[in-house]
Design a protein around this motif. Structure first.
Motif, short mmCIF file in Angstrom:
data_model
loop_
_atom_site.label_atom_id
_atom_site.label_comp_id
_atom_site.label_asym_id
_atom_site.label_seq_id
_atom_site.Cartn_x
_atom_site.Cartn_y
_atom_site.Cartn_z
N ALA A 71 0.82 -1.20 0.00
CA ALA A 71 0.00 0.00 0.00
C ALA A 71 0.86 1.26 0.00
CB ALA A 71 -0.94 -0.01 1.20
N VAL A 72 1.97 1.22 0.76
CA VAL A 72 2.89 2.37 0.78
C VAL A 72 3.52 2.53 -0.60
CG1 VAL A 72 5.06 3.26 1.72
CG2 VAL A 72 3.38 2.24 3.25
N ASP A 73 4.05 1.43 -1.15
CA ASP A 73 4.73 1.48 -2.45
C ASP A 73 3.81 1.93 -3.57
OD1 ASP A 73 7.03 0.62 -1.22
OD2 ASP A 73 6.83 -1.47 -1.89
N ASN A 74 2.55 1.58 -3.48
CA ASN A 74 1.58 1.95 -4.52
C ASN A 74 0.89 3.30 -4.26
OD1 ASN A 74 1.95 -0.32 -6.19
ND2 ASN A 74 0.71 -1.54 -4.80
N GLY A 75 1.25 3.95 -3.17
CA GLY A 75 0.72 5.28 -2.89
C GLY A 75 -0.70 5.33 -2.36
N TYR A 76 -1.23 4.20 -1.91
CA TYR A 76 -2.62 4.18 -1.44
C TYR A 76 -2.85 5.05 -0.21
CZ TYR A 76 -2.94 0.12 -4.55
OH TYR A 76 -2.89 -0.72 -5.62
N PHE A 77 -1.91 5.01 0.74
CA PHE A 77 -2.05 5.83 1.94
C PHE A 77 -1.99 7.31 1.57
CE2 PHE A 77 -0.24 1.94 3.99
CZ PHE A 77 -1.36 1.64 4.78
N GLU A 78 -1.04 7.65 0.71
CA GLU A 78 -0.87 9.03 0.28
C GLU A 78 -2.14 9.56 -0.40
OE1 GLU A 78 2.01 11.05 -2.87
OE2 GLU A 78 3.11 10.09 -1.21
N GLN A 79 -2.78 8.71 -1.22
CA GLN A 79 -4.03 9.10 -1.89
C GLN A 79 -5.11 9.46 -0.89
OE1 GLN A 79 -5.13 5.85 -4.48
NE2 GLN A 79 -3.29 6.04 -5.72
N GLU A 80 -5.03 8.87 0.31
CA GLU A 80 -6.02 9.14 1.36
C GLU A 80 -5.55 10.23 2.32
OE1 GLU A 80 -9.08 7.87 1.40
OE2 GLU A 80 -8.56 6.79 -0.44
N LYS A 86 0.29 10.02 5.87
CA LYS A 86 1.74 9.83 5.79
C LYS A 86 2.06 8.65 6.69
CE LYS A 86 6.16 12.09 6.36
NZ LYS A 86 6.88 11.66 7.54
N VAL A 87 2.46 7.54 6.08
CA VAL A 87 2.70 6.31 6.82
C VAL A 87 4.18 5.95 6.78
CG1 VAL A 87 2.21 3.83 6.89
CG2 VAL A 87 0.38 5.45 6.37
N GLU A 88 4.71 5.64 7.93
CA GLU A 88 6.09 5.19 8.07
C GLU A 88 6.05 3.76 8.62
OE1 GLU A 88 9.65 6.79 10.72
OE2 GLU A 88 8.56 8.40 9.68
N ILE A 89 6.63 2.82 7.91
CA ILE A 89 6.63 1.42 8.32
C ILE A 89 7.84 1.15 9.21
CG2 ILE A 89 6.69 -0.97 7.52
CD1 ILE A 89 4.16 0.51 6.66
N SER A 90 7.61 0.49 10.35
CA SER A 90 8.68 0.11 11.28
C SER A 90 8.57 -1.38 11.55
CB SER A 90 8.54 0.87 12.60
OG SER A 90 8.64 2.25 12.41
#
Length: 176
Positions: free
Chosen positions: A1-10, A13-17
């Motif tokens: 979802a991060v790589d495909n920009g899904y979060f950004e579209q919504e 700003k998501v940071e994966i840990s």
């Protein structure tokens, strides 16, 4: 979802840990360094019992009672281990001792005539288990997908049981 920009579209700003599991993610959530985490339910229930204010908001993982199981007990093909009883006296890797994976595997062993107390349990993160098995540092692992499939495709290993599938089909396992 991060790589495909899904979060950004919504507008998020998501940071994966990446973390070792719920036992690490939950304290990070409670302490405020994470807003959301993924965990097996056992860890969430334990945290709530300890007084931590944490809530399951989305169910994600369930071992379904049909199709191909995504959890399996893996051993080397040349190990001579063919059934649960053969694991007694051996070293067995699980993600976390006292986790749902460990508990379900221990119950699978009991249902198949083995004493899980006669196994040397060690904790190894899921991505590292296959290497430990192949290097003969452990005799068996609880393999979970996608690691289970990758190890089977690499060859030299076999599944001798499917703990979740055989013990508790449709068991809810983990979520956010």
């Amino acid at each position: 979802a991060v790589d495909n920009g899904y979060f950004e579209q919504e507008g998020l700003k998501v940071e994966i840990s990446p973390m070792a599991g719920g036992q690490v993610a939950i304290p990070a959530i409670v302490g405020g360094s994470l807003d959301l985490g993924f965990s097996a339910y056992f860890a969430v229930f334990s945290a709530r019992d300890a007084g931590m204010d944490i809530t399951i908001i989305a169910a994600i993982v369930r071992e379904v009672g049909t199709g191909t199981p995504y959890v399996g007990v893996l051993v080397r093909e040349d190990s001579g281990i063919n059934k649960a009883k053969d694991l007694e006296g051996k070293t067995f890797a699980t993600g976390t001792i006292k986790s749902v994976d460990w508990l379900t595997t221990a119950e699978w062993m009991s249902l198949n005539g083995a004493d899980h107390k006669k196994v040397g349990w060690v904790e190894i993160p899921f991505p590292a288990m296959g290497g430990a098995l192949r290097a003969k540092r452990v005799d068996a692992i609880t393999g979970v997908d996608p690691f289970l499939t990758a190890e089977l495709e690499a060859g030299g290993v076999k599944v001798i049981g499917h703990p979740f599938f055989e013990v508790a089909p449709n068991l809810p396992i983990a979520g956010f």
